[in-house]
Design a protein around this motif. Structure first.
Motif, PDB file in Angstrom:
ATOM      1  N   LEU A 107       0.803  -1.229   0.000  1.00 26.00           N
ATOM      2  CA  LEU A 107       0.000   0.000   0.000  1.00 26.00           C
ATOM      3  C   LEU A 107       0.834   1.277   0.000  1.00 26.00           C
ATOM      4  N   LEU A 108       2.146   1.163   0.185  1.00 27.79           N
ATOM      5  CA  LEU A 108       2.993   2.356   0.241  1.00 27.79           C
ATOM      6  C   LEU A 108       3.068   3.037  -1.122  1.00 27.79           C
ATOM      7  N   ASN A 109       2.861   4.347  -1.131  1.00 25.63           N
ATOM      8  CA  ASN A 109       2.936   5.151  -2.352  1.00 25.63           C
ATOM      9  C   ASN A 109       3.939   6.272  -2.172  1.00 25.63           C
ATOM     10  N   GLU A 110       4.515   6.702  -3.246  1.00 28.15           N
ATOM     11  CA  GLU A 110       5.380   7.885  -3.237  1.00 28.15           C
ATOM     12  C   GLU A 110       4.464   9.111  -3.283  1.00 28.15           C
ATOM     13  N   PRO A 111       4.721  10.143  -2.472  1.00 29.75           N
ATOM     14  CA  PRO A 111       3.854  11.334  -2.482  1.00 29.75           C
ATOM     15  C   PRO A 111       3.703  11.958  -3.873  1.00 29.75           C
ATOM     16  N   SER A 112       4.742  11.901  -4.686  1.00 29.33           N
ATOM     17  CA  SER A 112       4.628  12.473  -6.032  1.00 29.33           C
ATOM     18  C   SER A 112       3.593  11.720  -6.866  1.00 29.33           C
ATOM     19  N   ASN A 113       3.483  10.401  -6.683  1.00 32.55           N
ATOM     20  CA  ASN A 113       2.464   9.619  -7.395  1.00 32.55           C
ATOM     21  C   ASN A 113       1.064   9.991  -6.927  1.00 32.55           C
ATOM     22  N   THR A 114       0.914  10.192  -5.615  1.00 33.06           N
ATOM     23  CA  THR A 114      -0.383  10.587  -5.062  1.00 33.06           C
ATOM     24  C   THR A 114      -0.794  11.955  -5.595  1.00 33.06           C
ATOM     25  N   ALA A 115       0.160  12.891  -5.646  1.00 29.78           N
ATOM     26  CA  ALA A 115      -0.129  14.228  -6.161  1.00 29.78           C
ATOM     27  C   ALA A 115      -0.539  14.155  -7.630  1.00 29.78           C
ATOM     28  N   GLU A 116       0.135  13.316  -8.384  1.00 32.89           N
ATOM     29  CA  GLU A 116      -0.173  13.170  -9.812  1.00 32.89           C
ATOM     30  C   GLU A 116      -1.592  12.633 -10.007  1.00 32.89           C
ATOM     31  N   LYS A 117      -1.983  11.655  -9.192  1.00 26.75           N
ATOM     32  CA  LYS A 117      -3.339  11.095  -9.289  1.00 26.75           C
ATOM     33  C   LYS A 117      -4.397  12.149  -8.972  1.00 26.75           C
ATOM     34  N   ARG A 118      -4.062  13.072  -8.063  1.00 24.49           N
ATOM     35  CA  ARG A 118      -5.008  14.119  -7.663  1.00 24.49           C
ATOM     36  C   ARG A 118      -4.935  15.334  -8.574  1.00 24.49           C
ATOM     37  N   GLY A 119      -4.000  15.337  -9.512  1.00 24.85           N
ATOM     38  CA  GLY A 119      -3.851  16.468 -10.413  1.00 24.85           C
ATOM     39  C   GLY A 119      -3.221  17.673  -9.755  1.00 24.85           C
ATOM     40  N   LYS A 120      -2.316  17.442  -8.798  1.00 24.51           N
ATOM     41  CA  LYS A 120      -1.660  18.521  -8.074  1.00 24.51           C
ATOM     42  C   LYS A 120      -0.147  18.374  -8.175  1.00 24.51           C
ATOM     43  N   GLU A 121       0.542  19.371  -7.659  1.00 25.54           N
ATOM     44  CA  GLU A 121       1.998  19.306  -7.546  1.00 25.54           C
ATOM     45  C   GLU A 121       2.363  18.671  -6.204  1.00 25.54           C
ATOM     46  N   SER A 122       3.565  18.106  -6.117  1.00 28.00           N
ATOM     47  CA  SER A 122       4.024  17.511  -4.851  1.00 28.00           C
ATOM     48  C   SER A 122       4.086  18.547  -3.742  1.00 28.00           C
ATOM     49  N   SER A 123       4.412  19.781  -4.097  1.00 27.64           N
ATOM     50  CA  SER A 123       4.508  20.844  -3.089  1.00 27.64           C
ATOM     51  C   SER A 123       3.134  21.223  -2.533  1.00 27.64           C
ATOM     52  N   ASP A 124       2.041  20.880  -3.251  1.00 25.92           N
ATOM     53  CA  ASP A 124       0.695  21.186  -2.781  1.00 25.92           C
ATOM     54  C   ASP A 124       0.229  20.228  -1.686  1.00 25.92           C
ATOM     55  N   LEU A 125       0.879  19.081  -1.567  1.00 18.33           N
ATOM     56  CA  LEU A 125       0.490  18.115  -0.546  1.00 18.33           C
ATOM     57  C   LEU A 125       0.921  18.613   0.829  1.00 18.33           C
ATOM     58  N   ASP A 126       0.128  18.318   1.825  1.00 18.07           N
ATOM     59  CA  ASP A 126       0.420  18.740   3.195  1.00 18.07           C
ATOM     60  C   ASP A 126       1.256  17.663   3.874  1.00 18.07           C
ATOM     61  N   LEU A 127       2.550  17.616   3.529  1.00 19.52           N
ATOM     62  CA  LEU A 127       3.451  16.613   4.093  1.00 19.52           C
ATOM     63  C   LEU A 127       4.091  17.132   5.372  1.00 19.52           C
ATOM     64  N   PRO A 128       4.283  16.263   6.362  1.00 24.95           N
ATOM     65  CA  PRO A 128       4.920  16.709   7.610  1.00 24.95           C
ATOM     66  C   PRO A 128       6.388  17.058   7.390  1.00 24.95           C
ATOM     67  N   LYS A 129       6.931  17.897   8.263  1.00 24.57           N
ATOM     68  CA  LYS A 129       8.341  18.296   8.165  1.00 24.57           C
ATOM     69  C   LYS A 129       9.255  17.074   8.223  1.00 24.57           C
ATOM     70  N   GLN A 130       8.829  16.069   8.985  1.00 25.70           N
ATOM     71  CA  GLN A 130       9.634  14.855   9.143  1.00 25.70           C
ATOM     72  C   GLN A 130       9.901  14.190   7.794  1.00 25.70           C
ATOM     73  N   TYR A 131       8.952  14.305   6.848  1.00 24.76           N
ATOM     74  CA  TYR A 131       9.137  13.701   5.529  1.00 24.76           C
ATOM     75  C   TYR A 131      10.383  14.260   4.854  1.00 24.76           C
TER      76      TYR A 131
END
Length: 142
Positions: A107-131
């Motif tokens: 089930l693990l996904n790369e955030p860039s793949n998730t952003a692409e599926k949603r039609g957004k940029e990776s920077s638009d995702l609300d990722l924690p600082k820890q990432y």
């Protein structure tokens, strides 16, 4: 007479064991999965269930280690994951726990793949600082 029949049986086993090993290796190669990692840990928290066993895997900071039970720990260490927190819920049957752990890893996904599926940029995702911190440490430790 009994000696010759027992040696004949051992000859049959000698042929069967290499065949079984070869078939097991072929099956394992067909079932390989790719695991997206963020440095030494995973990219995001995942939950999976196999029959009555549930497993939760969470990313952890560098140096934490693999905090897990025996069945989950063996799978995660073989996968090359170094820092992670886990919790196993429900049945403690090791076969079901291992199966749920493998489902988590699928089930693990790369955030860039998730952003692409949603039609957004990776920077638009609300990722924690820890990432971002783990990503940088993983590149240094690589």
């Amino acid at each position: 007479s009994t000696l010759s029949s027992s040696s004949a049986a051992s000859d049959v086993y000698k042929r069967q064991v290499p065949d079984a090993i070869r078939k097991a290796i072929e099956k394992a190669k067909k079932n390989l999965i790719e695991i997206n990692m963020n440095g030494r840990t995973i990219t995001h928290e995942v939950y999976a269930k196999s029959l009555s066993s549930q497993v939760m895997i969470r990313p952890a900071g560098s140096g934490t280690g693999v905090i897990a039970g025996a069945a989950v720990r063996s799978v995660l260490e073989l996968a090359g994951i170094k820092d992670v927190l886990t919790k196993s819920l429900g049945s403690r049957n090791p076969i079901n726990v291992v199966s749920a752990t493998i489902e988590c890893l699928k089930l693990l996904n790369e955030p860039s793949n998730t952003a692409e599926k949603r039609g957004k940029e990776s920077s638009d995702l609300d990722l924690p600082k820890q990432y971002y911190k783990n990503k940088a440490e993983g590149e240094i430790n690589a």
